[in-house]
Motif scaffolding. Structure first.
Motif, mmCIF file in Angstrom:
data_model
loop_
_atom_site.group_PDB
_atom_site.id
_atom_site.type_symbol
_atom_site.label_atom_id
_atom_site.label_comp_id
_atom_site.label_asym_id
_atom_site.label_seq_id
_atom_site.Cartn_x
_atom_site.Cartn_y
_atom_site.Cartn_z
ATOM 1 N N LEU A 198 -7.906 6.703 -9.310
ATOM 2 C CA LEU A 198 -6.616 7.383 -9.175
ATOM 3 C C LEU A 198 -5.611 6.508 -8.427
ATOM 4 C CD1 LEU A 198 -7.874 10.995 -8.381
ATOM 5 C CD2 LEU A 198 -6.799 10.210 -10.504
ATOM 6 N N PHE A 199 -6.085 5.731 -7.444
ATOM 7 C CA PHE A 199 -5.246 4.750 -6.752
ATOM 8 C C PHE A 199 -4.588 3.823 -7.770
ATOM 9 C CE2 PHE A 199 -4.734 0.471 -5.088
ATOM 10 C CZ PHE A 199 -4.192 0.639 -3.823
ATOM 11 N N SER A 200 -5.366 3.393 -8.757
ATOM 12 C CA SER A 200 -4.893 2.400 -9.720
ATOM 13 C C SER A 200 -4.109 3.013 -10.872
ATOM 14 C CB SER A 200 -6.091 1.611 -10.275
ATOM 15 O OG SER A 200 -6.817 1.004 -9.235
ATOM 16 N N ILE A 201 -4.707 4.013 -11.542
ATOM 17 C CA ILE A 201 -4.106 4.582 -12.747
ATOM 18 C C ILE A 201 -2.835 5.370 -12.441
ATOM 19 C CG2 ILE A 201 -4.439 6.242 -14.625
ATOM 20 C CD1 ILE A 201 -5.993 3.807 -15.162
ATOM 21 N N VAL A 202 -2.873 6.157 -11.357
ATOM 22 C CA VAL A 202 -1.715 6.998 -11.021
ATOM 23 C C VAL A 202 -0.847 6.337 -9.957
ATOM 24 C CG1 VAL A 202 -0.952 9.301 -10.334
ATOM 25 C CG2 VAL A 202 -3.108 9.035 -11.573
ATOM 26 N N GLY A 203 -1.460 5.913 -8.841
ATOM 27 C CA GLY A 203 -0.683 5.344 -7.746
ATOM 28 C C GLY A 203 0.046 4.072 -8.128
ATOM 29 N N GLY A 243 -6.209 8.697 -3.026
ATOM 30 C CA GLY A 243 -6.009 7.427 -3.700
ATOM 31 C C GLY A 243 -4.649 7.328 -4.352
ATOM 32 N N ILE A 244 -4.177 8.449 -4.937
ATOM 33 C CA ILE A 244 -2.849 8.444 -5.545
ATOM 34 C C ILE A 244 -1.797 8.163 -4.487
ATOM 35 C CG2 ILE A 244 -1.119 9.826 -6.756
ATOM 36 C CD1 ILE A 244 -3.385 11.352 -8.087
ATOM 37 N N GLY A 245 -1.926 8.851 -3.344
ATOM 38 C CA GLY A 245 -0.954 8.660 -2.278
ATOM 39 C C GLY A 245 -0.977 7.251 -1.715
ATOM 40 N N MET A 246 -2.181 6.716 -1.512
ATOM 41 C CA MET A 246 -2.275 5.362 -0.960
ATOM 42 C C MET A 246 -1.744 4.332 -1.960
ATOM 43 S SD MET A 246 -5.774 5.203 1.281
ATOM 44 C CE MET A 246 -5.278 3.619 1.938
ATOM 45 N N GLY A 247 -2.089 4.518 -3.238
ATOM 46 C CA GLY A 247 -1.569 3.606 -4.250
ATOM 47 C C GLY A 247 -0.062 3.700 -4.369
ATOM 48 N N GLY A 248 0.433 4.943 -4.380
ATOM 49 C CA GLY A 248 1.874 5.140 -4.502
ATOM 50 C C GLY A 248 2.635 4.654 -3.281
ATOM 51 N N ALA A 249 2.021 4.794 -2.083
ATOM 52 C CA ALA A 249 2.676 4.312 -0.871
ATOM 53 C C ALA A 249 2.669 2.792 -0.801
ATOM 54 C CB ALA A 249 1.982 4.900 0.362
ATOM 55 N N ALA A 250 1.612 2.184 -1.347
ATOM 56 C CA ALA A 250 1.490 0.727 -1.282
ATOM 57 C C ALA A 250 2.309 0.024 -2.357
ATOM 58 C CB ALA A 250 0.019 0.322 -1.410
#
Length: 392
Positions: free
Chosen positions: A16-21, A141-148
């Motif tokens: 989810l970090f990768s695909i969404v974030g 993971g979405i939040g961390m990916g999106g924040a990064a």
């Protein structure tokens, strides 16, 4: 909680970090560069998301739900990761709208196959009593990916240009997510919901009023969050005249706040009827968007980022939780295939509508009012959902 269940949470987190974030929330960071370099309109750059999901959702959303129920989430997830990564690499090389739409199609297909659907089913099969907690941790993971991703993109753009930055992001998606999806274990048959012979139970859910209330309510709220998020950087840099660094801070704060939102809403969903948690999320989104009318106040813009981020964090996560609560988990893949396909249509159309309104009127004001109305309508619809399971 055994080691394989923990591995499932870790896998869902990074996928989810990768695909969404990175892939989904990262792409709007590049829209203003496309507008400036290619002369495309706001409606055109947001229409890639719209057209691809309007095609991918109806054609592949139902099939993806069936495939998850039939073959399990792991193989579908791996396919989605490869498609999403390749799509970003392709989008970093395009110069025409036709190729832009072509690669956006594969980005949407990667999201359908590798995004929330297989991860939600994976975690729902591994967890029952602590399902909300597990989903909340994974959705961080979405939040961390999106924040990064705003800061990753800002750094790459500054040093290599926006197109090389977008290609690098595509390689990063594959490197981070694919190995975990390859090695994840699916739950043993003893932990899976009992198989059913489709027609009777599926037909019962499909004909029930709560099923359609859930579809309409989730569509309205997804329209509100997607319409806001997909246009946010365009609005900040080209209309409110924020610098790239200022815009990156606000975008990052939105997605960082979404991590707190996912933990909070997951915790609440394990303790209170999920209908009321869903209602709270929709009201938070509706209450945050009006802050965008006062861009001259940095304090209010940060307040928007926090409130909207908390609502965004819970919005997608609550859908599988309330679906499993109302209908149980027996046909979760197929039910979510329908619900998320409908949500994907709203997610696709709303940003294009808002971008088109801006192109026609010269202002985002009417577009933001439309998004507030969508979120409030979703809250009204959700208020009519039942508090207990619908029995087939």
């Amino acid at each position: 909680m055994n080691g394989q269940a923990i591995q499932a949470i870790g896998t869902a987190f990074l996928v989810l970090f990768s695909i969404v974030g990175l892939a989904l929330w990262g792409l709007p960071y590049y829209y203003d560069f496309m507008v400036q370099q290619f002369g495309w309109t706001r409606a055109q750059v947001t229409s890639g998301n719209a057209l691809s999901k309007l095609v991918v959702g109806p054609l592949f959303g139902f099939a993806a739900g069936w495939l998850v129920d039939r073959f399990g989430p792991r193989r579908l997830m791996m396919t989605g990761i490869l498609m999403a990564g390749a799509a970003l690499i392709g989008l970093g090389s395009v110069s025409t709208l036709g190729m832009f739409y072509f690669f956006y199609f594969f980005n949407a297909l990667g999201y359908v196959c590798g995004g929330p659907l297989p991860n939600q089913v994976l975690l729902t099969r591994w967890f029952e009593k602590s399902r909300g907690k597990a989903m909340g941790i994974a959705y961080l993971g979405i939040g961390m990916g999106g924040a990064a991703v705003p800061w990753i993109s800002h750094f790459l753009v500054e040093h290599f240009g926006w197109q090389a930055a977008l290609r690098s992001l595509g390689f990063l998606v594959i490197i981070v997510a694919f190995p975990l999806a390859f090695f994840v274990k699916e739950p043993p048959s003893s932990l899976r919901p009992a198989r059913v012979n489709s027609s009777e139970h599926w037909s019962s859910a499909f004909k029930s009023v709560p099923f359609y209330l859930l579809i309409v309510g989730s569509m309205c709220s997804i329209a509100a969050v997607s319409g806001t998020q997909q246009n946010l950087k365009l609005f900040l840099t080209l209309d409110a005249h924020y610098g790239q660094g200022q815009a990156a801070r606000i975008l990052s704060l939105v997605l960082a706040s979404s991590m707190a939102g996912r933990l909070l809403m997951g915790w609440l969903a394990d303790r209170f009827p999920k209908k009321y948690v869903m209602l709270l999320i929709y009201l938070l989104v509706a209450g945050a968007i009006p802050f965008l009318f006062v861009t001259g106040s940095p304090v209010l813009m940060y307040a928007f980022a926090i409130l909207f981020g908390v609502g965004l964090g819970g919005d997608y996560m609550i859908i599988p939780l309330i679906t499993a609560e109302i209908f149980n988990a027996r046909l979760l893949g197929r039910l979510l295939g329908v619900i998320l396909t409908a949500g994907g249509i709203a997610e696709a159309v709303a940003p294009w509508i808002v971008g088109h309104i801006r192109d026609v009127t010269g202002s985002y004001s009417n577009g933001f009012l439309f998004l507030i109305a969508m979120s409030l309508l979703g809250a009204v619809v959700v208020a009519f959902l039942p508090n207990q399971a619908v029995r087939a």
